[in-house]
Design a protein around this motif. Structure first.
Motif, PDB file in Angstrom:
ATOM      1  N   ASN A   1      -5.960  -0.752 -13.634  1.00 45.04           N
ATOM      2  CA  ASN A   1      -5.959  -2.091 -13.717  1.00 45.04           C
ATOM      3  C   ASN A   1      -4.856  -2.446 -12.854  1.00 45.04           C
ATOM      4  O   ASN A   1      -3.775  -1.901 -12.844  1.00 45.04           O
ATOM      5  CB  ASN A   1      -5.771  -2.713 -14.836  1.00 45.04           C
ATOM      6  CG  ASN A   1      -7.061  -2.779 -15.789  1.00 45.04           C
ATOM      7  OD1 ASN A   1      -8.313  -2.622 -15.228  1.00 45.04           O
ATOM      8  ND2 ASN A   1      -6.964  -2.974 -17.134  1.00 45.04           N
TER       9      ASN A   1
ATOM     10  N   TYR B   1      -4.715  -1.940  -9.392  1.00 45.22           N
ATOM     11  CA  TYR B   1      -4.757  -0.957  -8.389  1.00 45.22           C
ATOM     12  C   TYR B   1      -6.201  -0.966  -7.707  1.00 45.22           C
ATOM     13  O   TYR B   1      -7.063  -1.197  -8.331  1.00 45.22           O
ATOM     14  CB  TYR B   1      -4.267   0.291  -8.619  1.00 45.22           C
ATOM     15  CG  TYR B   1      -3.116   0.300  -9.418  1.00 45.22           C
ATOM     16  CD1 TYR B   1      -3.231   0.392 -10.977  1.00 45.22           C
ATOM     17  CD2 TYR B   1      -1.990   0.505  -8.854  1.00 45.22           C
ATOM     18  CE1 TYR B   1      -1.813   0.424 -11.570  1.00 45.22           C
ATOM     19  CE2 TYR B   1      -0.688   0.520  -9.484  1.00 45.22           C
ATOM     20  CZ  TYR B   1      -0.662   0.414 -11.166  1.00 45.22           C
ATOM     21  OH  TYR B   1       0.546   0.656 -11.584  1.00 45.22           O
ATOM     22  N   ASN B   2      -6.242  -0.747  -6.334  1.00 41.83           N
ATOM     23  CA  ASN B   2      -7.419  -0.461  -5.729  1.00 41.83           C
ATOM     24  C   ASN B   2      -7.266   0.953  -4.600  1.00 41.83           C
ATOM     25  O   ASN B   2      -5.924   1.037  -4.441  1.00 41.83           O
ATOM     26  CB  ASN B   2      -7.852  -1.695  -4.887  1.00 41.83           C
ATOM     27  CG  ASN B   2      -8.705  -2.634  -5.726  1.00 41.83           C
ATOM     28  OD1 ASN B   2      -9.563  -1.977  -6.437  1.00 41.83           O
ATOM     29  ND2 ASN B   2      -8.134  -3.670  -6.002  1.00 41.83           N
TER      30      ASN B   2
ATOM     31  N   LYS C   1     -12.387   5.272 -11.102  1.00 39.40           N
ATOM     32  CA  LYS C   1     -11.216   4.768 -11.846  1.00 39.40           C
ATOM     33  C   LYS C   1     -10.810   6.148 -12.942  1.00 39.40           C
ATOM     34  O   LYS C   1     -11.285   6.977 -13.360  1.00 39.40           O
ATOM     35  CB  LYS C   1     -11.510   3.761 -12.764  1.00 39.40           C
ATOM     36  CG  LYS C   1     -12.098   2.410 -11.947  1.00 39.40           C
ATOM     37  CD  LYS C   1     -12.363   1.437 -13.015  1.00 39.40           C
ATOM     38  CE  LYS C   1     -12.705  -0.067 -11.927  1.00 39.40           C
ATOM     39  NZ  LYS C   1     -13.113  -0.826 -13.008  1.00 39.40           N
TER      40      LYS C   1
ATOM     41  N   GLU D   1      -2.093  -5.129  -5.692  1.00 43.40           N
ATOM     42  CA  GLU D   1      -2.190  -6.398  -5.319  1.00 43.40           C
ATOM     43  C   GLU D   1      -1.380  -7.216  -6.557  1.00 43.40           C
ATOM     44  O   GLU D   1      -1.576  -6.826  -7.673  1.00 43.40           O
ATOM     45  CB  GLU D   1      -3.711  -6.759  -5.584  1.00 43.40           C
ATOM     46  CG  GLU D   1      -4.518  -6.145  -4.725  1.00 43.40           C
ATOM     47  CD  GLU D   1      -4.501  -6.618  -2.980  1.00 43.40           C
ATOM     48  OE1 GLU D   1      -3.829  -7.444  -2.931  1.00 43.40           O
ATOM     49  OE2 GLU D   1      -5.104  -6.081  -2.142  1.00 43.40           O
TER      50      GLU D   1
ATOM     51  N   THR E   1       0.777  -1.217  -0.198  1.00 39.90           N
ATOM     52  CA  THR E   1      -0.004   0.123  -0.143  1.00 39.90           C
ATOM     53  C   THR E   1       1.040   1.429  -0.058  1.00 39.90           C
ATOM     54  O   THR E   1       1.663   1.389   0.844  1.00 39.90           O
ATOM     55  CB  THR E   1      -0.970  -0.028   1.313  1.00 39.90           C
ATOM     56  OG1 THR E   1      -1.646  -1.112   1.189  1.00 39.90           O
ATOM     57  CG2 THR E   1      -1.857   1.271   1.451  1.00 39.90           C
TER      58      THR E   1
ATOM     59  N   SER F   1      -9.165   3.420  -1.511  1.00 41.03           N
ATOM     60  CA  SER F   1     -10.238   3.673  -0.606  1.00 41.03           C
ATOM     61  C   SER F   1     -10.120   5.057  -0.133  1.00 41.03           C
ATOM     62  O   SER F   1      -8.964   5.564  -0.202  1.00 41.03           O
ATOM     63  CB  SER F   1     -10.044   2.812   0.643  1.00 41.03           C
ATOM     64  OG  SER F   1      -8.750   2.812   1.274  1.00 41.03           O
TER      65      SER F   1
ATOM     66  N   TYR G   1      -6.546   6.383 -10.251  1.00 40.62           N
ATOM     67  CA  TYR G   1      -7.892   6.546  -9.516  1.00 40.62           C
ATOM     68  C   TYR G   1      -7.867   7.952  -8.942  1.00 40.62           C
ATOM     69  O   TYR G   1      -6.830   8.801  -8.650  1.00 40.62           O
ATOM     70  CB  TYR G   1      -7.842   5.817  -8.390  1.00 40.62           C
ATOM     71  CG  TYR G   1      -8.518   4.294  -8.611  1.00 40.62           C
ATOM     72  CD1 TYR G   1      -7.519   3.372  -8.633  1.00 40.62           C
ATOM     73  CD2 TYR G   1      -9.652   4.154  -8.768  1.00 40.62           C
ATOM     74  CE1 TYR G   1      -8.159   2.061  -9.285  1.00 40.62           C
ATOM     75  CE2 TYR G   1     -10.180   2.862  -8.768  1.00 40.62           C
ATOM     76  CZ  TYR G   1      -9.479   1.937  -9.185  1.00 40.62           C
ATOM     77  OH  TYR G   1      -9.790   0.347  -9.540  1.00 40.62           O
TER      78      TYR G   1
ATOM     79  N   ARG H   1      -3.510   0.715  -3.208  1.00 37.64           N
ATOM     80  CA  ARG H   1      -3.110  -0.747  -2.924  1.00 37.64           C
ATOM     81  C   ARG H   1      -2.973  -1.363  -4.281  1.00 37.64           C
ATOM     82  O   ARG H   1      -3.644  -1.211  -5.332  1.00 37.64           O
ATOM     83  CB  ARG H   1      -4.268  -1.359  -2.347  1.00 37.64           C
ATOM     84  CG  ARG H   1      -4.025  -2.914  -1.823  1.00 37.64           C
ATOM     85  CD  ARG H   1      -3.480  -3.179  -0.883  1.00 37.64           C
ATOM     86  NE  ARG H   1      -3.241  -4.534  -0.562  1.00 37.64           N
ATOM     87  CZ  ARG H   1      -2.316  -5.003   0.513  1.00 37.64           C
ATOM     88  NH1 ARG H   1      -1.538  -4.123   0.881  1.00 37.64           N
ATOM     89  NH2 ARG H   1      -2.284  -6.353   0.563  1.00 37.64           N
TER      90      ARG H   1
END
Lengths: 111, 117
Positions: free
Chosen positions: A62, A64-65, A57, A79, A20, A67, A47, A77
């Motif tokens: 793609n 990634y995330n 987005k 992954e 992260t 919050s 993002y 984040r």
């Protein structure tokens, strides 16, 4: 004011690991953004968020995330890190939709 | 979709001389903003100058000025009396205006400027 802060400054990840990237701002800005900058290129939006609890987005989301549980923080984040995610990551914020304040960047190397 | 193009990957200028960096953009929007950002070797992104599309007058900030040609969709940056500290990568950026604007910036590829002593 510290402005926009990012941690870590530099990180080496192995393929498949997760991490992260932290971003925080102390200017009470509603708008926050994550960009990535590949070598010799311009920044591309990953993002963004227009307020706590609201994210959307960008051009290259793609892998990634994000919050946004508070106004101050906007973590990114990764992954299952891939070599294609080797880049410099910039977080930015703005009070309105105008002038952006950028953080110092996080350099990520995925090997 | 909007695009921003910087056709000069690298430029150099002698100290105290004047240099112009080029930028063209493509959009169907009538309400938008244009920016020039500077990125020195420290990688920090620094706003140099900003132009609102509805303003006919070209923006200026000390030694930095723009030539905004709306019909031609051109937005060049002129740096006068170049200084060694101007050595950096320069990015042109576009942002939609209006109520649906989310503040997203679209960047060009950048121009690396070297100021020589």
């Amino acid at each position: 004011n510290a402005g926009v802060t990012q941690t870590p400054k530099f990180r080496i990840l192995k393929i498949g690991q997760s991490m992260t990237l932290q971003c925080a701002q102390d200017m009470n800005h509603n708008y926050m953004y994550w960009y990535r900058q590949d070598p010799g290129m311009g920044l591309k939006l990953i993002y963004y968020s227009v307020g706590a609890g609201i994210t959307d987005k960008g051009e290259v989301p793609n892998g990634y995330n994000v919050s946004r549980s508070t106004t101050e923080d906007f973590p990114l984040r990764l992954e299952l890190a891939a070599p294609s995610q080797t880049s410099v990551y910039f977080c930015a914020s703005s009070y309105t939709r105008g002038v952006k304040y950028f953080g110092p960047g996080t350099r990520l190397l995925v090997l | 979709a909007q695009t921003v193009t910087q056709s000069q990957p690298e430029m150099s200028v002698q100290e105290a001389e004047t240099v112009t960096l080029s930028c063209t953009y493509d959009t169907s929007e009538s309400n938008y903003y244009l920016f020039w950002y500077k990125q020195p070797p420290s990688r920090q992104m620094i706003l140099v100058i900003r132009q609102e599309a509805y303003k006919q007058q070209n923006a200026t900030e000390n030694r930095f000025s723009v030539n905004f040609q709306k019909a031609a969709k051109s937005f060049s940056l002129k740096i006068s009396d170049s200084q060694l500290g101007d050595t950096a990568m320069y990015f042109c950026a576009f942002m939609k205006g209006g109520s649906s604007n989310t503040g997203k910036l679209i960047f060009g590829q950048g121009t690396t400027l070297q100021v020589k002593p």
